[in-house]
Design an enzyme around this catalytic site. Structure first.
Site, PDB file in Angstrom:
ATOM      1  N   CYS A 113       0.829  -1.210   0.000  1.00 14.94           N
ATOM      2  CA  CYS A 113       0.000   0.000   0.000  1.00 14.94           C
ATOM      3  C   CYS A 113       0.865   1.263   0.000  1.00 14.94           C
ATOM      4  CB  CYS A 113      -0.989  -0.024   1.160  1.00 14.94           C
ATOM      5  SG  CYS A 113      -2.359   1.139   0.934  1.00 14.94           S
ATOM      6  N   HIS A 221      -3.739  -5.219   0.376  1.00 13.55           N
ATOM      7  CA  HIS A 221      -3.279  -5.613   1.712  1.00 13.55           C
ATOM      8  C   HIS A 221      -3.286  -7.142   1.858  1.00 13.55           C
ATOM      9  CE1 HIS A 221      -3.032  -1.693   3.808  1.00 13.55           C
ATOM     10  NE2 HIS A 221      -3.862  -1.332   2.840  1.00 13.55           N
ATOM     11  N   GLU A 223      -1.590  -8.848   3.861  1.00 11.20           N
ATOM     12  CA  GLU A 223      -1.376  -9.250   5.256  1.00 11.20           C
ATOM     13  C   GLU A 223      -2.689  -9.584   5.965  1.00 11.20           C
ATOM     14  OE1 GLU A 223      -2.526  -4.993   5.682  1.00 11.20           O
ATOM     15  OE2 GLU A 223      -1.352  -6.156   4.232  1.00 11.20           O
TER      16      GLU A 223
END
Length: 261
Positions: A113, A221, A223
């Site tokens: 990001c 994202h 994660e």
């Protein structure tokens, strides 16, 4: 001798009441510990007070995280930002030189990001400050009143470049990703290769061409609940493997120096 690589995670400098603080989201830490199988350390945004060479000697890889702040426009020759835009000059002064030094030194880098946008700036590219107001693009921002699982849920498809890093990692030519960003790549930097593109044409992932080690940036994202997604799991697994390779390279270099002495 440790077997787990050490991954430095970029921190934002924020104010906690009257106190300057350096913070990194737990979701990034979890993905490094459980997805990359590495030891996570948070790197404060201290700029030149901690020399890049010293940081790189202490880590085996670097994760540049997302953030609510935007890269300051003067870093890429952009026009002044709209009033009220959140910036983090301390982070810029830390991450931008550190990322370039890491890539030049062959230290694995994963940029997410804001980190993805930093990667483009580091190599001389520019950013749209408001993607939704820039021509043909969709609104890629999250709705902050939505539940987190909705904000971070799949938002749109990305077309993955054949033969690129992402394609090699997971064998996918298309994936669905989340979307929680206001800025995006305007002019792609020289030296970066496109890894994925959104349906509206916005670049969603890049790699550093001819990098000595893993150097990947993604706008979304991965994660978030990484273990439940094939592409996200592959990204963190490959990053962890690259960091373990870095340990082996450093050990071989050290052994060579010992032999010479």
């Amino acid at each position: 001798m440790r077997n787990r690589p050490v991954v430095g995670i970029s921190a934002d400098r924020i104010m906690s009441g009257p106190h300057p603080s350096h913070v990194a989201g737990e979701k990034y830490i979890d993905a490094i510990v459980d997805g990359a199988h590495a030891l996570a350390v948070v790197l404060p945004a201290l700029g030149a007070r901690q020399a890049a060479a010293d940081v790189l000697s202490a880590v085996d890889g670097l994760l540049f995280t997302g953030s609510r702040s935007n890269v300051e426009p003067h870093r890429y020759g952009g026009v002044p930002a709209a009033p009220g835009t959140l910036h983090d000059a301390a982070r810029d002064a830390t991450t931008l030189p550190l990322m370039r030094a890491a890539i030049d030194a062959g230290v694995p880098v994963l940029a997410i990001c804001r980190g993805f946008q930093e990667m483009n700036v580091v190599f001389g590219g520019t950013l749209h400050q408001s993607v939704h107001a820039a021509g043909p693009y969709a609104d890629h921002r999250e709705r902050e009143d939505d539940a987190l699982d909705v904000q971070y849920g799949p938002s749109h498809a990305v077309r993955i470049s054949a033969g690129g890093v992402l394609h090699t990692l997971a064998g996918l030519r298309e994936a669905r990703v989340n979307s929680l960003h206001g800025q995006g790549i305007e002019r792609l930097a020289d030296g970066l290769a496109i890894e994925a593109v959104a349906p509206d044409g916005l670049i969603e992932a890049v790699s550093v061409a001819h990098s000595r080690a893993f150097a990947l940036g993604v706008q979304w994202h991965p994660e978030w609940k990484h273990a439940s997604d094939v592409l996200s799991s592959a990204i963190f697994r490959a990053f962890g493997d690259a960091c373990r390779d870095r340990i082996r390279i450093k050990r071989a270099q050290a052994a060579g120096l010992c032999t010479q002495n």
